[in-house]
Design an enzyme around this catalytic site. Structure first.
Site, PDB file in Angstrom:
ATOM      1  CG  ASN A 151      -1.680   1.273   1.411  1.00 26.70           C
ATOM      2  OD1 ASN A 151      -1.779   2.076   0.481  1.00 26.70           O
ATOM      3  ND2 ASN A 151      -2.251   1.480   2.595  1.00 26.70           N
ATOM      4  CE  LYS A 193      -0.060   3.441   4.650  1.00 25.02           C
ATOM      5  NZ  LYS A 193      -0.041   3.597   6.093  1.00 25.02           N
ATOM      6  CG  HIS A 233      -5.839   2.337   4.875  1.00 30.16           C
ATOM      7  ND1 HIS A 233      -5.447   3.288   5.780  1.00 30.16           N
ATOM      8  CD2 HIS A 233      -4.842   1.430   4.818  1.00 30.16           C
ATOM      9  CE1 HIS A 233      -4.245   2.960   6.248  1.00 30.16           C
ATOM     10  NE2 HIS A 233      -3.860   1.839   5.672  1.00 30.16           N
ATOM     11  CD  GLU A 259      -2.919   5.874   6.374  1.00 34.21           C
ATOM     12  OE1 GLU A 259      -2.849   5.912   5.133  1.00 34.21           O
ATOM     13  OE2 GLU A 259      -2.028   5.371   7.087  1.00 34.21           O
ATOM     14  CD  GLU A 315      -3.731  -2.072   7.114  1.00 31.53           C
ATOM     15  OE1 GLU A 315      -2.634  -2.361   6.641  1.00 31.53           O
ATOM     16  OE2 GLU A 315      -4.316  -1.006   6.854  1.00 31.53           O
ATOM     17  N   GLY A 341       2.160   2.564  10.635  1.00 26.96           N
ATOM     18  CA  GLY A 341       3.154   3.619  10.467  1.00 26.96           C
ATOM     19  C   GLY A 341       3.836   4.036  11.755  1.00 26.96           C
ATOM     20  CB  SER A 353       4.723  -1.437  12.067  1.00 27.64           C
ATOM     21  OG  SER A 353       4.377  -0.073  12.223  1.00 27.64           O
TER      22      SER A 353
HETATM   23  P1  PGA Z   1       2.637   0.504   7.525  1.00 28.36           P
HETATM   24  O1  PGA Z   1       1.202   0.715   6.836  1.00 28.36           O
HETATM   25  O2  PGA Z   1       3.149  -0.839   7.039  1.00 28.36           O
HETATM   26  O3  PGA Z   1       3.479   1.631   7.043  1.00 28.36           O
HETATM   27  O4  PGA Z   1       2.409   0.487   8.991  1.00 28.36           O
HETATM   28  C1  PGA Z   1       0.313  -0.332   6.646  1.00 28.36           C
HETATM   29  C2  PGA Z   1      -0.976   0.168   6.044  1.00 28.36           C
HETATM   30  O5  PGA Z   1      -1.439   1.235   6.461  1.00 28.36           O
HETATM   31  O6  PGA Z   1      -1.564  -0.465   5.152  1.00 28.36           O
END
Ligand code: PGA
Length: 258
Positions: free
Chosen positions: A13, A15, A99, A101, A170, A176, A216
């Protein structure tokens, strides 16, 4: 993982990272070091403007390209939005939906549900995300919260189509932050998600769907997470932006399964 019953999927992903030129650069490097074995499906979900470059670069490979969002409507007056059939025509196979976000920007479970239905209708594989906040985990309501997100997100998805859905767990506190869920924490929730799907559909369908962990996940912790029986892959943010790291996670999926 359990390769006997379901696919292992390693999905990136990106982003809001990388331009189309940087996409081309990434894909060129990635192609030269990509593992040849076929122990898992590989997907890269990229910003909308990078889709053409990604699809072009990966045409002769087994890597599926995906989008990071979709509008639930088939067409019309939705300035700035992209419909599922447009993504299909551009060469996408996957789309991330719900997601955290995007949920933080106002996307509701009803929106997520409408998007999942639209994606399935168009022939895309939805990667439907769910996850609890730190407050919810600390309040001990993780299971109820995730169960609700899954039930609402899958409303109206037929018996026939449920196997096309990929679910990504998630935890918001792990995204993140460098703070990964322990393999046991992630397994517990993924196992519960499969139980919810079993109740809504059937044991066979629950056994057949892929449930990913995200938050992460990196080249160091991937092996242990993927060794859990109900974690069928990963949705990877930061570590999917670096070809060497992403490749190591794909390699971590090459392990004996139950
Ligand atoms: P990250 O993001 O691996 O940077 O924690 C995962 C995601 O949001 O899909």
């Amino acid at each position: 993982m359990n390769r006997k019953y379901r696919k292992t999927v390693i999905a990136g992903n990106w982003k809001m990272n990388k331009t189309p030129s940087e996409t081309k650069e990434f894909m060129t490097q990635f192609k030269t070091i990509m593992p040849k074995g076929r122990w898992c499906d590989v997907a890269l979900c990229v910003p909308a403007v990078c889709i053409p470059a990604a699809v072009r670069a990966m045409r002769e490979t087994r890597v599926g390209i995906g989008a990071e969002n979709v509008n639930a409507n088939p067409s019309g007056a939705y300035t700035g939005e992209i419909a599922a059939n447009m993504l299909v025509d551009a060469g996408c196979k996957y789309v991330i939906i719900g997601h955290s976000e995007r949920r933080a920007m106002g996307e509701t479970d009803a929106d997520v549900n409408a998007k999942v239905l639209a994606a399935l209708e168009a022939g895309l594989t939805p990667i439907m995300c769910c996850g609890e906040s730190l407050e919810q985990r600390e309040a001990g309501i993780t299971e109820e919260w995730i169960t609700m997100q899954i039930k609402l997100g899958l409303q109206g998805v037929s018996e026939e189509k449920i196997r096309k859905v990929i679910i990504a767990y998630e935890p918001i506190w792990a995204i993140g932050t460098g703070r990964t869920a322990t393999p046991e924490q992630a397994q517990e929730v993924c196992e519960n998600i499969r139980a919810v799907v079993r109740k809504l559909y059937s044991s066979k369908n629950a056994r057949a769907i892929s449930i990913l962990y995200g938050g992460s996940m990196n080249e160091k912790n991937a092996y242990e997470l993927l060794a859990q029986p109900d974690i069928d892959g990963g949705l990877i943010g930061g570590a999917s932006l670096v070809p060497e790291k992403f490749v190591k996670i794909i390699e971590a999926a090459n392990q004996p399964t139950v």
